[in-house]
Scaffold this active site. Structure first.
Site, PDB file in Angstrom:
ATOM      1  N   ASP A  34       0.898  -1.102  -0.083  1.00 24.36           N
ATOM      2  CA  ASP A  34       0.183  -0.012   0.157  1.00 24.36           C
ATOM      3  C   ASP A  34       0.788   1.301  -0.003  1.00 24.36           C
ATOM      4  OD1 ASP A  34      -2.625   1.390   0.505  1.00 24.36           O
ATOM      5  OD2 ASP A  34      -1.651   1.831   2.383  1.00 24.36           O
ATOM      6  N   GLU A  44       1.613  -0.249  -5.008  1.00 27.08           N
ATOM      7  CA  GLU A  44       0.937   0.846  -5.093  1.00 27.08           C
ATOM      8  C   GLU A  44       1.632   1.938  -5.788  1.00 27.08           C
ATOM      9  OE1 GLU A  44      -3.236   2.572  -3.798  1.00 27.08           O
ATOM     10  OE2 GLU A  44      -1.769   2.105  -2.248  1.00 27.08           O
TER      11      GLU A  44
END
Length: 709
Positions: free
Chosen positions: A352, A389
């Site tokens: 993330d 990401e």
């Protein structure tokens, strides 16, 4: 009770053997005679190990004061306790400077979980607010639990190491997958790791090859606005312990076994396990947040602080930012990844806001971040899937340039530009060309095909159903006056806002959903699909359902019957991708393998005349694969009128017979063929209906195939 050891060597209960207390490994280390505890804190002036009997105890049953002379080596506090066994609840209390102006925030009365603890107990009386205020919170804190990892029977299980080119990823929430009362899962297992096990037959029939689980590290569900809860879990407080609330038994030690059982059974079904991991911030939030672990042990080492040292840099959008390239934090991250790979058998990780890894101690971007090389070069992680990401909340956007070849990337441009094309926006055809052929414009030829993780929807944003049902977000249930969530969704409601619609609009929505699936699964790269999109799951227009632990977020299993035609289409699209030359004598190969030996020709409605102009909404391509003597023709029409496409000649025949594999404008089951049941079409042209995608197939065996129909 207070114990003050007076020697670095302690006598065991039987008096037969001595045990040295060691500054390594970090965390608890269980032996036959007791347990060694070790925790890092360079600035603490006093350290206590506190033991509890139960999660809800108002205070510790024992307090062991660590002697800084005998139980401290450099920056590490450590002690061996004889007779301490698995199941023991414990924590630390660290004293030191409470000096926010210099980045230090010690509170000697706060119970802190072990950063390297493998299990966490969360009592019913856990109170995040109490951890935000100075003073004793022993009665309301999370507690670490001593766990013996050696007793689980893996039955020979190992990570699967499936190549990305043979992968289809399914992003899902552990709890939301089975929490709905109509899931068919045993009530005790709904919303748990064991609930996922019960639904493995569904995943296997769907055809996906990997699940990407939203965060399963222990997080603080209370980190949310009033009257809602943190459902997604992007607020970790432990990087080693599985989230206790996803355990059917809610027992911290059983939780470890339930998670490992889920991994083992998914592997047995041929499905890999990828974890969505958050190493960019923690649940401790900003300067007003709780003291749960890292802040109370060494605040200025763990977090990037602003120049005033009293406030936190917020490149995560969640209040704080981990100092990932600090040696202590870097080791914590790598040790955590090694643990989940070696001890928990997971196959990979999606990071993330991974661009935060590219920031130095001051938050400035770095050219060659040490943490990336540490992860990339670690031998334990050599076979693990690594997915970034490649952006953060501070403005770094690294799609096309994150890490080395080993790192794959969530391709946000694929998402946005496929949405724009399907919606009918202008100036999108040439972008479509780049996205479906591997986004070489982003990767500049420096990286291999397949670097991109292709997705149209994910947990963050509209579901696929809502993408074609809402023009605007509807996040009122989040209690933030609809101010949260993105205002840029590239969505189109097909003529009416909301999930209710006329039959014509519902058919158009079905078609648009199938178009999104077709482009995702026919593009170069690794496709990722969102849980429930295959049955048109809706969040009622909520594009930021992070705090909705209810039917807004849960998988509604009644949709499997109500939208069986879409589900059938998705299953067959996945099958088609993974067996792209199905039926060929040379054996089955994936789309990626097929394209590696194919020559591509681009067309418009006329052969060899693609229209890349601003006002174009259609394109076609021919894939010539000489290696398997096959031709595939794909026509993509995002225009709102039918278009007649000229078909390419094959073997000198301008009016050849083709097998139709896909036509998203047709009703089920004609929208996509079952294997060996392809419809035959002939002629020099094919009428592609509005907003639809067609794929035709030709090979040398087609005459024999035609004779059987």
């Amino acid at each position: 009770m207070q114990l003050q050891p007076k020697s670095v060597v302690l006598q065991d209960p039987a008096g037969e053997q001595t045990h040295a207390t060691l500054p390594y490994p970090l965390g608890p280390t269980i032996t036959a005679n007791g347990t060694n505890f070790c925790v890092f804190s360079a600035s603490a002036t006093r350290m206590e190990l506190v033991l509890f009997d139960h999660a809800g105890d108002s205070g510790p049953s024992q307090v062991i004061v660590l002697d800084p002379v005998l139980h401290r080596t450099s920056h590490y506090w450590h002690i061996f306790l004889p007779g301490i066994k698995p199941g023991q609840l414990y924590g630390y209390r660290a004293d030191g400077p409470d000096d926010p102006a210099n980045g230090q925030r010690f509170d000697s009365q706060k119970v802190l979980i072990d950063p390297y603890g493998k299990s966490v107990s969360v009592g019913r009386n856990y109170d995040r607010a109490a951890a935000c205020k100075p003073g004793d919170n022993a009665a309301t804190c999370m507690k670490s639990v001593l766990a013996d990892l050696s007793t689980f029977d893996w039955e020979g299980d190992q990570p699967l190491h499936r190549p990305f080119r043979r992968s289809v990823i399914y992003e899902m929430h552990v709890a939301g997958f089975t929490r709905h009362p109509n899931s068919g899962v045993a009530p005790a297992n709904r919303g748990t790791y064991l609930g996922v096990v019960e639904k493995i037959p569904y995943l296997k029939e769907l055809g996906i090859t990997a699940v990407e689980l939203l965060p399963v590290y222990q997080f603080d569900a209370g980190d949310a606005p009033p009257e809602v809860t943190n459902y997604w879990g992007y607020d970790p407080i432990s990087f080693f312990a599985p989230h206790l609330a996803y355990s059917a038994s809610r027992d911290p030690l059983a939780c470890l076994d339930e998670f490992r059982t889920m991994v083992k059974e998914l592997h047995r079904a041929g499905i890999e396990v990828i974890l969505d991991v958050v190493y960019n911030h923690t649940a401790e939030g900003d300067e007003k947040g709780p003291t749960l672990c890292f802040r109370g042990l060494e605040n200025r080492f763990y977090y990037i602080l602003n120049k005033d040292q009293a406030t936190y840099a917020n490149y995560s959008g969640a209040g704080n930012t981990l100092k990932a390239n600090h040696s202590v934090v870097k080791r914590l991250i790598v040790d955590s990844l090694r643990y989940w790979t070696s001890e928990m058998h997971v196959d990979g990780f999606r990071f993330d806001l991974a661009s935060i890894f590219s920031r130095n101690h001051f938050g400035e971007p770095m050219m060659n971040p040490p943490i990336l090389w540490e992860i990339d070069s670690d031998p334990v992680l050599a076979g693990a899937k690594l997915i970034a990401e490649p952006w953060d909340a501070g403005g770094l956007y690294q799609v096309g340039s994150f890490g080395q070849d080993k790192w794959k990337e969530w391709n946000g441009k694929f998402r946005d530009e496929i949405r724009g094309f399907i919606k009918g926006d202008q100036n999108t055809v040439w972008r479509l060309r780049e996205r479906i052929t591997g986004s070489f414009d982003l990767y500049d030829g420096r990286r291999p095909a397949g670097q991109s993780i292709n997705f149209v929807t994910c947990h963050d944003g509209f579901t696929l159903n809502d993408l074609v049902s809402f023009d605007h977000k509807h996040n009122e249930a989040n209690n933030e006056l609809n101010s949260d969530g993105s205002n840029t969704n590239l969505s189109w409601n097909c003529g009416l806002e909301g999930t209710e619609a006329t039959p014509d609009i519902q058919l158009l929505r079905d078609r648009q959903i199938k178009n999104c699936y077709a482009l995702s699964l026919l593009s170069v790269g690794t496709p990722m699909l969102l849980m429930g999109d295959e049955v048109r799951r809706t969040q009622q227009g909520n594009n930021n359902a992070y705090c909705q632990d209810n039917e807004i977020s849960w998988f509604d299993w009644s949709l499997c019957d109500r939208n069986a035609d879409v589900l059938r289409f998705v299953r067959n699209m996945i099958r088609l991708r993974l067996n792209f030359n199905q039926g060929a004598k040379e054996g089955r190969i994936t789309l990626e393998d097929y394209l590696s030996k194919a020559r591509i020709e681009w067309h418009g409605v006329q052969l060899g005349k693609p229209d890349w102009g601003r006002n174009s909404h259609s394109v076609a391509l021919t894939l010539h694969n000489i290696a398997v003597s096959q031709v595939r023709y794909i026509a993509i029409n995002a225009y709102w009128q039918p278009l007649e496409f000229e078909l390419p000649p094959v073997n000198g025949n301008s009016v050849a017979s083709w097998l139709r594999l896909i036509d998203t404008s047709l009703p089920s089951p004609d929208d996509i063929s079952e294997e060996g049941k392809d419809a035959i079409v002939s002629g020099a042209h094919y009428l592609v209906n509005p907003r639809s995608i067609v794929m035709l197939h030709y090979d040398d065996a087609i005459k024999g195939h035609a004779a059987t129909h």
